[in-house]
Structure formats: C-alpha cells, structure tokens
Design an enzyme around this catalytic site. Structure first.
Site, PDB file in Angstrom:
ATOM      1  N   GLY A   8       8.186  -0.923   2.948  1.00 46.41           N
ATOM      2  CA  GLY A   8       6.910  -1.109   2.226  1.00 46.41           C
ATOM      3  C   GLY A   8       6.005   0.079   2.503  1.00 46.41           C
ATOM      4  O   GLY A   8       4.775  -0.038   2.494  1.00 46.41           O
ATOM      5  N   ARG A  12      -0.608  -0.218   1.151  1.00 44.18           N
ATOM      6  CA  ARG A  12      -1.821   0.009   1.961  1.00 44.18           C
ATOM      7  C   ARG A  12      -1.475  -0.039   3.447  1.00 44.18           C
ATOM      8  O   ARG A  12      -1.855   0.843   4.216  1.00 44.18           O
ATOM      9  CB  ARG A  12      -2.871  -1.064   1.634  1.00 44.18           C
ATOM     10  CG  ARG A  12      -3.570  -0.848   0.302  1.00 44.18           C
ATOM     11  CD  ARG A  12      -4.504  -2.004  -0.009  1.00 44.18           C
ATOM     12  NE  ARG A  12      -3.740  -3.189  -0.377  1.00 44.18           N
ATOM     13  CZ  ARG A  12      -3.370  -3.482  -1.629  1.00 44.18           C
ATOM     14  NH1 ARG A  12      -3.749  -2.715  -2.611  1.00 44.18           N
ATOM     15  NH2 ARG A  12      -2.647  -4.558  -1.896  1.00 44.18           N
ATOM     16  N   GLY A  75       5.321  -8.289   9.243  1.00 42.58           N
ATOM     17  CA  GLY A  75       3.891  -8.458   9.009  1.00 42.58           C
ATOM     18  C   GLY A  75       3.625  -9.095   7.662  1.00 42.58           C
ATOM     19  O   GLY A  75       2.533  -9.593   7.402  1.00 42.58           O
ATOM     20  N   HIS A 132     -10.753 -11.285   1.571  1.00 37.86           N
ATOM     21  CA  HIS A 132      -9.934 -10.075   1.503  1.00 37.86           C
ATOM     22  C   HIS A 132     -10.240  -9.295   0.219  1.00 37.86           C
ATOM     23  O   HIS A 132     -10.822  -9.837  -0.713  1.00 37.86           O
ATOM     24  CB  HIS A 132      -8.442 -10.421   1.543  1.00 37.86           C
ATOM     25  CG  HIS A 132      -7.955 -10.760   2.922  1.00 37.86           C
ATOM     26  ND1 HIS A 132      -8.120 -12.012   3.469  1.00 37.86           N
ATOM     27  CD2 HIS A 132      -7.337 -10.007   3.873  1.00 37.86           C
ATOM     28  CE1 HIS A 132      -7.611 -12.021   4.693  1.00 37.86           C
ATOM     29  NE2 HIS A 132      -7.129 -10.819   4.973  1.00 37.86           N
ATOM     30  N   LYS A 136      -5.327  -8.319  -2.972  1.00 37.78           N
ATOM     31  CA  LYS A 136      -4.443  -9.202  -2.191  1.00 37.78           C
ATOM     32  C   LYS A 136      -3.789 -10.233  -3.108  1.00 37.78           C
ATOM     33  O   LYS A 136      -4.453 -10.841  -3.945  1.00 37.78           O
ATOM     34  CB  LYS A 136      -5.232  -9.898  -1.074  1.00 37.78           C
ATOM     35  CG  LYS A 136      -4.332 -10.742  -0.170  1.00 37.78           C
ATOM     36  CD  LYS A 136      -4.988 -11.117   1.134  1.00 37.78           C
ATOM     37  CE  LYS A 136      -4.122 -12.037   1.980  1.00 37.78           C
ATOM     38  NZ  LYS A 136      -2.858 -11.434   2.414  1.00 37.78           N
TER      39      LYS A 136
END
Ligand code: NAD
Length: 244
Positions: A8, A12, A75, A132, A136
């Site tokens: 990934g 970000r 994550g 957020h 997102k």
C-alpha cells in the site's frame, strides 16, 4: 537491521511509512508495493511486511508471508468477520502484529478508557465520537471499534449487541446499556477520538488527536522490528509496548 516491505506504499500511510523507514538507520526498505506490483517478488527479501492497503487483500498478504516465514504488521482496517478469520488462520505460522492504531498516545487512551470505565461504573452513559479526513473509506474507524469493544468488555457484553451507530428520528430514550458510536468526516483530519462518560451532574471526556501520520508509521515500524524476534502468534501494540 530489519528488512521491510511496505504494502500500500503509494497511499497516505504508505508514503509516510516509506519516508519514516528510509530515515530509520535500523531498517532497510527492500520493497514498495502497490496495485499493479507483485508482492510475491519481494516478500522473500524481507523480514517483515507492513500492510496499510485494503481489507480485501490482507488474507492474501498473510498467506504469502506464511509461505515465506515473514512477519506481518497489519494496520489496514475495515475487515468483515470472514476477512478477519481468513487472516487469523495464519497466526499459527508467523508472528502478526495487528492494531487498529499504532500510536503510543492512542494505546494510552485504550488503557485510560478501561481504567475510567472501572472507576465510573454503570451509572455513566458511554459514547464514542471519531473524526477523520474526507477520503476515509470505512466507518466507524478501527480505533473507535476498539474503544467500543473495550467499553463493551467492561460491561461483559459483545460490542455488536450494544453498539448503536448514530441516532435519527424518534429513537426513544437512551438505554443504559448502549454504547453510541458516531463518525464525523471532513477536511484533512488525521484522526480524532473522544470517549465520553456522561453521568448525572458531571461528564468525563478522554480525547486523542493525531496531527501527523508519522505517529502511526513509526509505531508500525517499531512493531515490525519487534515482531521479527517473536514466535508465531497474534500480537497487538500492548505486546510491542510491553503494557501487558
Ligand atoms: P489510502 O487509500 O491513501 O492508501 C491505500 C493504498 O493501498 C493505496 O495506494 C492503494 O492503491 C493501495 N492498495 C489497494 N489495494 C491494494 C492491493 N491489492 N495491493 C497493494 N496495494 C493496494 O489509505 P490510507 O489512508 O493510507 O489508509 C490505509 C489503511 O490504513 C486504511 O485501512 C486505514 O484505515 C488504515 N489506517 C490504519 C492506521 C493504524 O494506525 N492502524 C492509521 C491510519 C490508517
């Protein structure tokens, strides 16, 4: 020296991980993988894969790591129960650190939430609010889910039975058992979480606000360094930070 691959890498979090890993003298970045790249080509060069990509691919990433005996740090959030089970299958083969939030501050918030629930008891109504950035994709955040499950566990309930996602219309009075979870989205907010304990005559609020993705990235890279020395199994940031 721990050799890491970021999955990934163009995202970000991925870009932040690449920057933090490059600056860290104890890490060697041996692969940056995103859509269109082949993780299988680089996984054998790595001691650990750090995945911040998409919930749909985590089980394939875990299977590949299991094939090569490579540690995995996850994550990514937003997994269905079936996706989560498919990933967990590989904990018998490799060390996996899976955390909805890798920041030290949020892990302190998890601990404080548990403690406040114990001190304040059943008379306080529990609500979790998160905010957020506008890009997102999943809601509520993985961190908000963890906070709700900490509160539900304290009340000896399953969070899926007592969490209430938002309210609209004539919903009636609040029940004592329910845990309200509310997701706000907008702008470039990196990640805010507040746990509210609302009693009669007083209210306690515990808040964490992340200002930079580096806090998550450095936590995840620390987890990767820690994971390579562990036996196969499922771990979280409490293990990495020695909070158990
Ligand atoms: P993002 O959309 O900016 O980045 C995701 C990246 O993954 C993109 O570059 C995308 O192309 C890539 N990707 C998608 N499918 C892929 C595949 N099959 N193989 C390889 N790469 C693939 O998202 P983001 O903001 O960087 O967040 C990524 C994930 O991390 C989300 O699930 C987010 O909730 C989570 N997150 C977790 C923490 C934490 O501390 N645990 C902190 C922040 C974000």
């Amino acid at each position: 020296m721990t050799r890491v691959v970021i999955n990934g890498a163009n995202g970000r979090m991925g870009q932040t991980l690449v920057a933090c890993a490059t600056r860290n003298p104890e890490l060697e970045l041996v692969g940056q993988v995103d859509i269109g790249d082949n993780l299988a080509e680089v996984v054998s060069k790595a001691d650990a894969v750090v995945d911040f990509s998409s919930h749909e691919v985590t089980s394939d990433v875990a299977a590949l790591c299991a094939e090569h005996g490579t540690a995995l740090v996850i994550g990514t959030t937003g997994h269905s129960v079936a996706e989560r089970d498919a990933v967990l299958h590989h904990r018998q083969t490799i060390p996996m650190v899976w955390a909805s939030n890798f920041s030290t501050g949020v892990n302190a918030l998890f601990w404080l939430t548990r403690k406040a629930a114990e001190i304040l008891g059943a008379d306080f109504d529990l609500e979790v609010v998160e905010m957020h950035h506008r890009m997102k994709k999943d809601a509520p955040s993985g961190t908000a889910k963890t906070l709700a499950s900490i509160l539900a566990e304290y009340r000896q309930e399953k969070s899926e039975d007592i969490v209430r996602h938002g309210r609209e219309g004539l919903v009636g009075e609040r029940t004592q058992q329910e845990i309200g979870v509310h997701s706000l989205r907008g702008g470039d907010v990196v990640g805010d979480h507040t746990v509210i304990f609302a009693g009669m005559g007083e209210r306690v609020e515990l808040s964490h606000k992340a200002a930079s993705r580096e806090t998550f990235a450095n936590g995840a890279l620390r987890a990767a360094q820690w994971a390579v020395a562990q036996s196969p199994g499922l771990y979280d940031m409490n293990d990495v930070l020695g909070l158990r």
